[in-house]
Design an enzyme around this catalytic site. Sequence first.
Site, PDB file in Angstrom:
ATOM      1  N   LYS A  93      -1.081  -1.178  -4.266  1.00  0.00           N
ATOM      2  CA  LYS A  93      -2.205  -0.241  -4.214  1.00  0.00           C
ATOM      3  C   LYS A  93      -1.550   1.120  -4.271  1.00  0.00           C
ATOM      4  O   LYS A  93      -0.843   1.528  -3.339  1.00  0.00           O
ATOM      5  CB  LYS A  93      -2.986  -0.429  -2.910  1.00  0.00           C
ATOM      6  CG  LYS A  93      -4.056   0.618  -2.645  1.00  0.00           C
ATOM      7  CD  LYS A  93      -4.689   0.323  -1.291  1.00  0.00           C
ATOM      8  CE  LYS A  93      -5.848   1.161  -0.867  1.00  0.00           C
ATOM      9  NZ  LYS A  93      -5.820   2.568  -1.106  1.00  0.00           N
TER      10      LYS A  93
ATOM     11  N   TYR B  67       0.866  -1.191   0.000  1.00  0.00           N
ATOM     12  CA  TYR B  67       0.000   0.000   0.000  1.00  0.00           C
ATOM     13  C   TYR B  67       0.896   1.232   0.000  1.00  0.00           C
ATOM     14  O   TYR B  67       1.462   1.606   1.022  1.00  0.00           O
ATOM     15  CB  TYR B  67      -0.898  -0.052   1.240  1.00  0.00           C
ATOM     16  CG  TYR B  67      -1.906   1.080   1.381  1.00  0.00           C
ATOM     17  CD1 TYR B  67      -2.100   2.048   0.406  1.00  0.00           C
ATOM     18  CD2 TYR B  67      -2.692   1.164   2.527  1.00  0.00           C
ATOM     19  CE1 TYR B  67      -3.028   3.059   0.556  1.00  0.00           C
ATOM     20  CE2 TYR B  67      -3.634   2.176   2.690  1.00  0.00           C
ATOM     21  CZ  TYR B  67      -3.789   3.120   1.707  1.00  0.00           C
ATOM     22  OH  TYR B  67      -4.715   4.130   1.874  1.00  0.00           O
TER      23      TYR B  67
END
Length: 297
Positions: A166, A138
């Site tokens: 992400k 992330y």
Amino acid sequence: MAIDTKKFGGIFTALLTPFDSNNKINAKELEKLVKFNLDMGVKGFYVCGSTGEAFLLSTDERKYVMEIVKDCAPEATLIAHIGSVNEADATELGKHAKRLSYDLVSSVAPYYYNFSFNEIKNYYYRLADASELQMLVYHIPAFSGVKMGIKEMSEFLSDDRFAGIKYTSNDFFTMEQCKTAFPDKIIYNGYDEMCLAGLSMGADGAIGSTYNFMADKFVKIYNLMQNGEIEAAKAIQKEANKLITVLIKNGVMQSEKEVLNQLGFDFGICRKPFGELTEEQKDMIKKEIIPYTSKIN
Ligand code: MN9
């Protein structure tokens, strides 16, 4: 191995976490939101991310949210955000995700102490090993303070334990470099207001907070982009961005919960230190957002 787009391509809602009047997780409302989103056509959920107030929840609460979502969306693709600067907690959450048969785990880079890249890398490697699930890095430099370029990203993307990134940054050049160097890894766009930009530069899908109440618009954008219909997709992105501008002006997560409340959910408010919206702000949401959203069935 090429990406299984049927499973991992598309729109994923970064679920909000509902609290009742005693500041406890409201399972019933979360189930209702999951169903509402499935009806809007999302592929799956990003569970207990920034939007889900991960860092304001206890480890037990995070486990509980993961359980609720798995129970009511057993067929959806599920990504558990397990990140914490307390690595023991993150490890425990990763094992829980595996037990519940989540599809991927994900983590923000360890934050606050200005860890070296080597420390960050080893954190991710240990978590991926411990959870026995593939890891989605992330990347959110605006919040984590951790900057990574193609060189650092390659340390993850070249490794089988990593599914992809992400990608919550507006540096689409780096995103495109990652995708070009590692075409078989998954990249999710992270800023909803730039979803179209991300998809046009090679993202396989998108994970976002505004999808909680308007995933239908982004499912359309995704489908149009799959068919190369960029002009039609642009028109919907523009519509969505008018609403996102209001969210950003008033506080994104606080406003998103208020949108859900006005649509008939009972999501309560964000945990402190988040503040509450004023009556004027709620009124702005009522006039400038609600008329342009889907209603609950
Ligand atoms: O990662 C979300 N990022 C944060 C996804 O919440 C920090 C986005 O969905 C944003 O909330 C959204 C509004 O800026 O794009």
